[in-house]
Design an enzyme around this catalytic site. Structure first.
Site, PDB file in Angstrom:
ATOM      1  N   ASP A  68       6.170   0.814   6.701  1.00 33.46           N
ATOM      2  CA  ASP A  68       4.721   0.635   6.541  1.00 33.46           C
ATOM      3  C   ASP A  68       4.168   1.727   5.649  1.00 33.46           C
ATOM      4  OD1 ASP A  68       2.178  -0.367   6.900  1.00 33.46           O
ATOM      5  OD2 ASP A  68       1.847   0.678   8.791  1.00 33.46           O
ATOM      6  N   HIS A  91       3.516   2.486  12.671  1.00 36.60           N
ATOM      7  CA  HIS A  91       2.594   3.583  13.000  1.00 36.60           C
ATOM      8  C   HIS A  91       3.187   4.622  13.950  1.00 36.60           C
ATOM      9  CE1 HIS A  91      -1.272   1.038  11.982  1.00 36.60           C
ATOM     10  NE2 HIS A  91      -0.415   1.115  10.981  1.00 36.60           N
ATOM     11  N   ASP A  95       3.416  -6.314   3.351  1.00 35.03           N
ATOM     12  CA  ASP A  95       2.983  -5.258   4.276  1.00 35.03           C
ATOM     13  C   ASP A  95       3.362  -5.610   5.712  1.00 35.03           C
ATOM     14  OD1 ASP A  95       1.838  -2.979   5.308  1.00 35.03           O
ATOM     15  OD2 ASP A  95      -0.216  -3.756   5.256  1.00 35.03           O
ATOM     16  N   GLU A 113      -5.006   1.722   2.479  1.00 32.58           N
ATOM     17  CA  GLU A 113      -5.042   0.553   3.365  1.00 32.58           C
ATOM     18  C   GLU A 113      -5.191   0.965   4.817  1.00 32.58           C
ATOM     19  OE1 GLU A 113      -3.495  -2.501   6.117  1.00 32.58           O
ATOM     20  OE2 GLU A 113      -2.664  -0.502   5.731  1.00 32.58           O
ATOM     21  N   GLU A 114      -4.560   2.074   5.204  1.00 30.74           N
ATOM     22  CA  GLU A 114      -4.456   2.410   6.620  1.00 30.74           C
ATOM     23  C   GLU A 114      -5.787   2.818   7.264  1.00 30.74           C
ATOM     24  OE1 GLU A 114      -2.161   1.622   8.350  1.00 30.74           O
ATOM     25  OE2 GLU A 114      -0.219   1.847   7.404  1.00 30.74           O
ATOM     26  N   HIS A 150       0.823  -1.212   0.000  1.00 32.72           N
ATOM     27  CA  HIS A 150       0.000   0.000   0.000  1.00 32.72           C
ATOM     28  C   HIS A 150       0.857   1.261   0.000  1.00 32.72           C
ATOM     29  CE1 HIS A 150       0.298   0.926   4.413  1.00 32.72           C
ATOM     30  NE2 HIS A 150       0.294  -0.379   4.580  1.00 32.72           N
TER      31      HIS A 150
END
Length: 462
Positions: free
Chosen positions: A291, A427, A353, A325-326, A279
């Site tokens: 990420d 994140h 991912d 995606e997030e 992503h």
């Protein structure tokens, strides 16, 4: 005479298998040589992180990433490069959050970050008694009488008994994913959540929350150090501990964005597709390096390697940069929708991912034990020299997961690097290019290309 004919047939069959395996082994070596000696995914990741940076869906940077990755694949000379339009959420964090613990005469500032899709607090923030919970079931036990007007603090840490960190993440994730909405039902005024990591540091971990049909309330993640401090103060306090939270986030109207797609057209079965992707969007606290900058750049590298080697695939090989995606998953959903509309046949889809760490192998979603046994018998020895031969049953990825409903015959595959460090970074403000190892990233790209090659050459019906 009959015995001699059978023996000759067996010898011929064994010889053919050996020759095929030898051919595969030689070509996989070429793939890794290209990825490790002439690889370009590391330099491409540097550009994505340093020249574009965070890429939250709907943001200007996300649009820059779409334009750049499209041009990158065009410059590489992929057979087709195109965009798939998709409407995505547009959430903004706003000014930096503030939070502190009020325990007696103690006023302790803490590291925290608003959860994605959270609403803002009132302009002056919210201050209320905080209650510590370790499960969503405790909400039901306390009910409105115990929760209304308070700030709920979910403090369930990772279960350290799990070897795979992704499993620990999965079992702790409900408190962030649906915890704020669940607490809202009982009148909580805000929710704070322990960051989803084993690491003990002051980096708060953001991530999306989903209120469902419940009233949205402000929600934020505490760093693990802050969560430990708050828990200790609650445990030792003689009077109720309070918490102050101020967030400034907002949700704007949906924005137009795109999946970015590049292809090598198949020479024999062009309508049959092997997809490899990650992503393109990321959270806004950092550069989105692991990420999922590593995943998208590895996926582009798979096709670049084949182009560099002059490989002409039997089936169409497609690399996809999924958007959103997030905080919504709309890019993956749109990809599956369009695949069905275009009556495509997907042999397999691979998603990267889980970070750009040392490759260990792949997990295969929704298969049975016989499949795993047979695929190990066929391909384990070919991947073993690269220490990426762990072929197991397991999950695939949230973006390609949308293909389950539209392409039920496709085999969905997750690229599985070493998991031990991913959730230290995931994140957080620490997800930056400097925390990606060049060698590990390139090994992962080579591993993914090797599996795509094997699927292209032999199919994946085990």
């Amino acid at each position: 005479m009959k015995f001699k004919s059978i023996l000759a047939a067996l010898i011929f069959s064994a010889g053919s298998f050996t020759a095929s395996a030898q051919t595969d082994s030689v070509y996989i070596r070429k793939i890794f040589d290209e990825a490790l000696v002439k690889g370009e995914c590391y330099q491409n990741l540097h550009y994505l992180c340093k020249n574009i940076g965070q890429r939250l869906s709907g943001s200007a940077n996300a649009h820059k990433a779409v334009e750049w990755t499209k041009k990158l694949m065009e410059d590489y000379g992929f057979d087709k490069v195109y965009l798939q339009e998709v409407s995505v959420p547009h959430w903004e964090r706003g000014a930096k959050e503030q939070g502190y613990i009020l325990a007696g005469k103690t006023k302790l500032p803490v590291a925290l970050a608003a959860l994605g899709m959270s609403v803002a607090t009132p302009a002056n923030g919210v201050t209320a008694e905080v209650i510590e919970l370790h499960s969503l079931k405790q909400l039901d036990s306390l009910g409105e009488a115990g929760i209304k007007g308070k700030i709920v603090f979910f403090n369930r840490p990772f279960d350290e008994r799990f070897i795979e960190q992704g499993t620990a993440y999965g079992t702790a994730g409900d408190q962030r994913n649906i915890g704020p909405g669940a607490a809202s039902k009982y009148g909580a005024v805000a929710v704070i959540v322990r960051s989803l990591t084993s690491a003990q540091n002051d980096y708060p971990h953001t991530g999306a929350t989903n209120y469902g049909k419940n009233k949205p309330i402000p929600a934020a993640a505490l760093s693990t150090i802050a969560a430990n401090q708050l828990s200790e103060l609650i445990r030792n306090a003689k009077t109720p501990v309070k918490f102050f939270l101020k967030t400034n986030c907002r949700t704007l109207p949906d924005a137009v964005s795109y999946n970015v797609v590049g292809e090598l057209t198949g020479t024999e079965n062009a309508k049959q597709v092997i997809t490899v992707g990650g992503h393109l969007d990321s959270w806004d606290l950092a550069e989105g390096a692991h990420d999922d900058g590593t995943g998208v750049m590895q996926s582009v590298e798979v096709v670049r390697v084949f182009k560099a080697l002059g490989y002409r695939p039997k089936h169409t090989i497609r690399t996809v940069m999924f958007m959103n995606e997030e905080n919504g998953g709309r890019g993956g959903a749109k990809y599956a929708e369009l695949a069905a509309q275009n009556k495509e046949e997907h042999l397999a889809a691979i998603e990267s991912d889980e970070g750009g760490f040392t490759p260990r192998g792949f997990s295969f979603d929704g298969v049975n034990g016989a499949f795993i046994k047979n695929i190990n018998a066929a391909w384990k020895s070919l991947l073993e020299p690269y220490e990426a031969d762990r072929l197991v049953e397991g999950g695939s990825g949230s973006d390609i997961g949308h293909l389950r409903g539209t392409m039920p015959s496709a085999v969905l595959i997750g690229f599985r690097p070493d998991s031990q460090r991913y959730f230290d970074i995931h994140h957080t403000p620490n997800d930056v290019f400097e925390n990606v190892n060049k060698r590990e990233l390139e090994l992962g790209a080579g591993t993914m290309a090797a599996l795509v090659y094997l699927i292209d050459q032999h199919g994946i019906k085990f």
